[in-house]
Enzyme design. Structure first.
Site, PDB file in Angstrom:
ATOM      1  N   HIS A  17      28.133  41.087  27.514  1.00  0.00           N
ATOM      2  CA  HIS A  17      28.026  40.337  28.784  1.00  0.00           C
ATOM      3  C   HIS A  17      26.773  39.472  28.721  1.00  0.00           C
ATOM      4  O   HIS A  17      25.661  39.958  28.844  1.00  0.00           O
ATOM      5  CB  HIS A  17      27.943  41.297  29.968  1.00  0.00           C
ATOM      6  CG  HIS A  17      27.932  40.593  31.298  1.00  0.00           C
ATOM      7  ND1 HIS A  17      28.737  40.958  32.354  1.00  0.00           N
ATOM      8  CD2 HIS A  17      27.215  39.527  31.757  1.00  0.00           C
ATOM      9  CE1 HIS A  17      28.520  40.174  33.389  1.00  0.00           C
ATOM     10  NE2 HIS A  17      27.586  39.290  33.057  1.00  0.00           N
ATOM     11  N   HIS A  43      24.952  35.429  29.602  1.00  0.00           N
ATOM     12  CA  HIS A  43      24.916  34.051  30.102  1.00  0.00           C
ATOM     13  C   HIS A  43      23.976  33.244  29.209  1.00  0.00           C
ATOM     14  O   HIS A  43      22.833  33.660  29.010  1.00  0.00           O
ATOM     15  CB  HIS A  43      24.368  33.998  31.532  1.00  0.00           C
ATOM     16  CG  HIS A  43      25.166  34.813  32.503  1.00  0.00           C
ATOM     17  ND1 HIS A  43      26.155  34.273  33.299  1.00  0.00           N
ATOM     18  CD2 HIS A  43      25.133  36.132  32.801  1.00  0.00           C
ATOM     19  CE1 HIS A  43      26.687  35.225  34.055  1.00  0.00           C
ATOM     20  NE2 HIS A  43      26.081  36.370  33.769  1.00  0.00           N
ATOM     21  N   LYS A  65      37.248  36.344  33.679  1.00  0.00           N
ATOM     22  CA  LYS A  65      36.206  36.897  34.533  1.00  0.00           C
ATOM     23  C   LYS A  65      36.553  36.644  36.001  1.00  0.00           C
ATOM     24  O   LYS A  65      36.833  35.502  36.393  1.00  0.00           O
ATOM     25  CB  LYS A  65      34.857  36.222  34.201  1.00  0.00           C
ATOM     26  CG  LYS A  65      33.680  36.668  35.080  1.00  0.00           C
ATOM     27  CD  LYS A  65      33.200  38.070  34.742  1.00  0.00           C
ATOM     28  CE  LYS A  65      32.147  38.581  35.722  1.00  0.00           C
ATOM     29  NZ  LYS A  65      30.783  38.255  35.368  1.00  0.00           N
ATOM     30  N   HIS A 117      33.120  41.165  38.386  1.00  0.00           N
ATOM     31  CA  HIS A 117      31.870  41.284  39.127  1.00  0.00           C
ATOM     32  C   HIS A 117      32.233  42.046  40.405  1.00  0.00           C
ATOM     33  O   HIS A 117      32.804  41.473  41.331  1.00  0.00           O
ATOM     34  CB  HIS A 117      31.275  39.914  39.455  1.00  0.00           C
ATOM     35  CG  HIS A 117      29.960  40.014  40.170  1.00  0.00           C
ATOM     36  ND1 HIS A 117      28.756  39.668  39.586  1.00  0.00           N
ATOM     37  CD2 HIS A 117      29.658  40.482  41.405  1.00  0.00           C
ATOM     38  CE1 HIS A 117      27.766  39.926  40.443  1.00  0.00           C
ATOM     39  NE2 HIS A 117      28.291  40.405  41.565  1.00  0.00           N
ATOM     40  N   HIS A 146      28.262  45.212  34.580  1.00  0.00           N
ATOM     41  CA  HIS A 146      26.919  45.586  35.073  1.00  0.00           C
ATOM     42  C   HIS A 146      26.964  46.613  36.206  1.00  0.00           C
ATOM     43  O   HIS A 146      26.589  46.317  37.333  1.00  0.00           O
ATOM     44  CB  HIS A 146      26.109  44.350  35.496  1.00  0.00           C
ATOM     45  CG  HIS A 146      26.869  43.277  36.226  1.00  0.00           C
ATOM     46  ND1 HIS A 146      27.590  43.514  37.374  1.00  0.00           N
ATOM     47  CD2 HIS A 146      27.014  41.967  35.960  1.00  0.00           C
ATOM     48  CE1 HIS A 146      28.138  42.391  37.768  1.00  0.00           C
ATOM     49  NE2 HIS A 146      27.814  41.434  36.931  1.00  0.00           N
ATOM     50  N   LEU A 151      21.905  40.243  40.496  1.00  0.00           N
ATOM     51  CA  LEU A 151      23.052  40.763  41.238  1.00  0.00           C
ATOM     52  C   LEU A 151      24.041  41.405  40.285  1.00  0.00           C
ATOM     53  O   LEU A 151      24.327  40.807  39.249  1.00  0.00           O
ATOM     54  CB  LEU A 151      23.729  39.637  42.030  1.00  0.00           C
ATOM     55  CG  LEU A 151      22.891  39.104  43.197  1.00  0.00           C
ATOM     56  CD1 LEU A 151      23.508  37.846  43.780  1.00  0.00           C
ATOM     57  CD2 LEU A 151      22.706  40.164  44.279  1.00  0.00           C
ATOM     58  N   ASP A 178      23.823  41.126  30.528  1.00  0.00           N
ATOM     59  CA  ASP A 178      23.809  40.211  31.676  1.00  0.00           C
ATOM     60  C   ASP A 178      22.537  39.379  31.674  1.00  0.00           C
ATOM     61  O   ASP A 178      22.058  38.981  32.736  1.00  0.00           O
ATOM     62  CB  ASP A 178      23.970  40.970  33.005  1.00  0.00           C
ATOM     63  CG  ASP A 178      24.379  40.052  34.148  1.00  0.00           C
ATOM     64  OD1 ASP A 178      24.866  38.932  33.869  1.00  0.00           O
ATOM     65  OD2 ASP A 178      24.200  40.434  35.316  1.00  0.00           O
TER      66      ASP A 178
HETATM   67  O1  DOR Z   1      21.987  38.238  38.576  1.00  0.00           O
HETATM   68  C1  DOR Z   1      22.976  37.657  38.181  1.00  0.00           C
HETATM   69  N1  DOR Z   1      22.891  36.463  37.561  1.00  0.00           N
HETATM   70  N2  DOR Z   1      24.179  38.190  38.407  1.00  0.00           N
HETATM   71  C2  DOR Z   1      25.307  37.527  38.145  1.00  0.00           C
HETATM   72  O2  DOR Z   1      26.348  38.055  38.399  1.00  0.00           O
HETATM   73  C3  DOR Z   1      25.270  36.152  37.613  1.00  0.00           C
HETATM   74  C4  DOR Z   1      24.023  35.876  36.919  1.00  0.00           C
HETATM   75  C5  DOR Z   1      23.780  34.407  36.666  1.00  0.00           C
HETATM   76  O3  DOR Z   1      24.687  33.728  36.200  1.00  0.00           O
HETATM   77  O4  DOR Z   1      22.667  33.946  36.891  1.00  0.00           O
HETATM   78 ZN    ZN Z   2      26.632  38.205  34.504  1.00  0.00          ZN
END
Ligand code: DOR
Ligand code: ZN
Length: 343
Positions: free
Chosen positions: A13, A15, A99, A136, A174, A219, A247
């Site tokens: 997971h 980004h 997702k 999520h 998460h 989150l 995450d």
């Molecule tokens: O804290 C978070 N940041 N939770 C998420 O689900 C998305 C992520 C983000 O893309 O910044």
């Molecule tokens: Zn995420």
């Protein structure tokens, strides 16, 4: 010197964004992980196979030449996704999951799903095509306390989804609560969860006690110590339902240290080192390899990686920031000492 060597891990997971931020963050992930499940919540979101393939090329172009890294792409579900989109994606060797962001739940989720029941035909198609659904799991109801949003999501939606689609493979992303751990444990073998380093290392005091600390804001929000302990127990238990997913979610420092700061912790700079700290403290370093390198690959039906990585018990200080000054990203544990170091 104490060292541990484990099979090359995967981050299930992640980004990485695009543009300049992508170039800053991808070397951090690529030096420790062989592969990563890439989140599709760009602006605009990655909703089609064609977009995902372009994004995949952009990621590959940012990987330093000396590193070998494979991005595993996912598509973002919207109210307009069709059954044909699911079938098309399932045929692509590069698309590994869909997702589900409840609309408004988190960063760049505005195009997410507003009515979860309305996408049941899509979930049926995913079950039939055997492509995993990544969730999520938080309700978006303003009236629901932010610390309860995961638990309420499980009761309101997740139980119904798993009851209706028993063959659908799902990753509850998460997980942050004892209730989510319990839900995953009580569900069939097709239901798994990722766990982040921040939810294993910190409780909500890190975010809120002694002044507000925006770099601990993500989150789902970090919870009470009781929940953290349940997550550590799950991660270090050797149960294949729980695997590594950082995450890691980079945001510019200026956008986190703000009156309305963005959600997301940046952990890619030291992901494996952070997990090693958790497993060592729990007396479970022997369980780190399967959590990091086996269970995620097995869930996604990918071959386990060849090659290894080695961690050394050496203290090092995390920099205050990464990236150019106007594009700076503050990492988790900035200016603090870590006890494990990737060799
Ligand atoms: O804290 C978070 N940041 N939770 C998420 O689900 C998305 C992520 C983000 O893309 O910044
Ligand atoms: Zn995420």
């Amino acid at each position: 010197m104490k060292t541990i060597t484990i099979a090359k891990p995967d981050d299930l997971h992640l980004h990485v964004r695009n543009g300049a931020v992508l170039k800053t963050v991808i070397p951090h992930t690529a030096r420790q992980f062989a592969r990563a499940i890439i989140m599709p919540n760009l602006k605009p979101p990655v909703t089609t196979v064609a977009q995902a393939l372009i994004y995949r090329q952009e990621i590959l172009a940012a990987v330093p030449d000396e590193l070998d890294f494979t991005p595993l792409m996912t598509l973002y579900l919207t109210g307009s996704t069709t059954v044909d989109d699911i079938k098309h994606a399932a045929k692509s060797e590069h698309i590994h999951a869909f997702k589900l962001y409840p609309a408004g739940a988190t960063t760049n989720s505005d195009s997410g799903v507003a009515d979860i029941k309305a996408i049941y035909p899509l979930l049926a198609a995913m079950e039939q095509q055997d492509i995993p659904l990544l969730i999520h799991g938080e309700v978006t109801d303003d009236a629901c306390d932010i610390f309860d949003r995961e638990r309420v999501f499980i009761d309101t939606y997740l139980t119904d989804i798993t009851d209706n689609f028993p063959g659908l493979r799902i990753v509850v992303e998460h997980v942050t609560t004892a209730e989510a751990v319990q839900f995953v444990l009580a569900s069939g073998p097709g239901i798994a969860a990722t766990i982040t380093p921040q939810h294993l290392l910190f409780n909500r005091n890190a975010l809120l006690a002694g002044g507000i600390k925006p770099h601990y804001y993500c989150l789902p929000i970090i919870k009470r110590e009781f929940h953290r302990l349940a997550l550590v127990k799950a991660a270090t238990s050797g149960n294949p339902k729980f695997f590594l997913g950082t995450d890691s979610a980079p945001h510019l420092t200026s956008l986190k240290e703000a009156a309305c700061g963005c959600a997301g912790c940046y952990s890619a700079h030291a992901a494996l080192e952070l997990y090693a700290e958790v497993f060592e403290r729990a007396g479970a370093l022997d369980k780190l390899e399967a959590f990091s390198s086996f269970y995620g690959a097995d869930f996604y039906r990918l071959p386990r990686n060849s090659g290894t990585v080695t961690l050394e018990k050496t203290a090092w200080k995390v920099p205050s920031a990464y990236g150019e000054s106007d594009l700076s990203i503050t990492p988790l544990k900035a200016n603090e000492e870590l006890t494990w170091k990737l060799v």
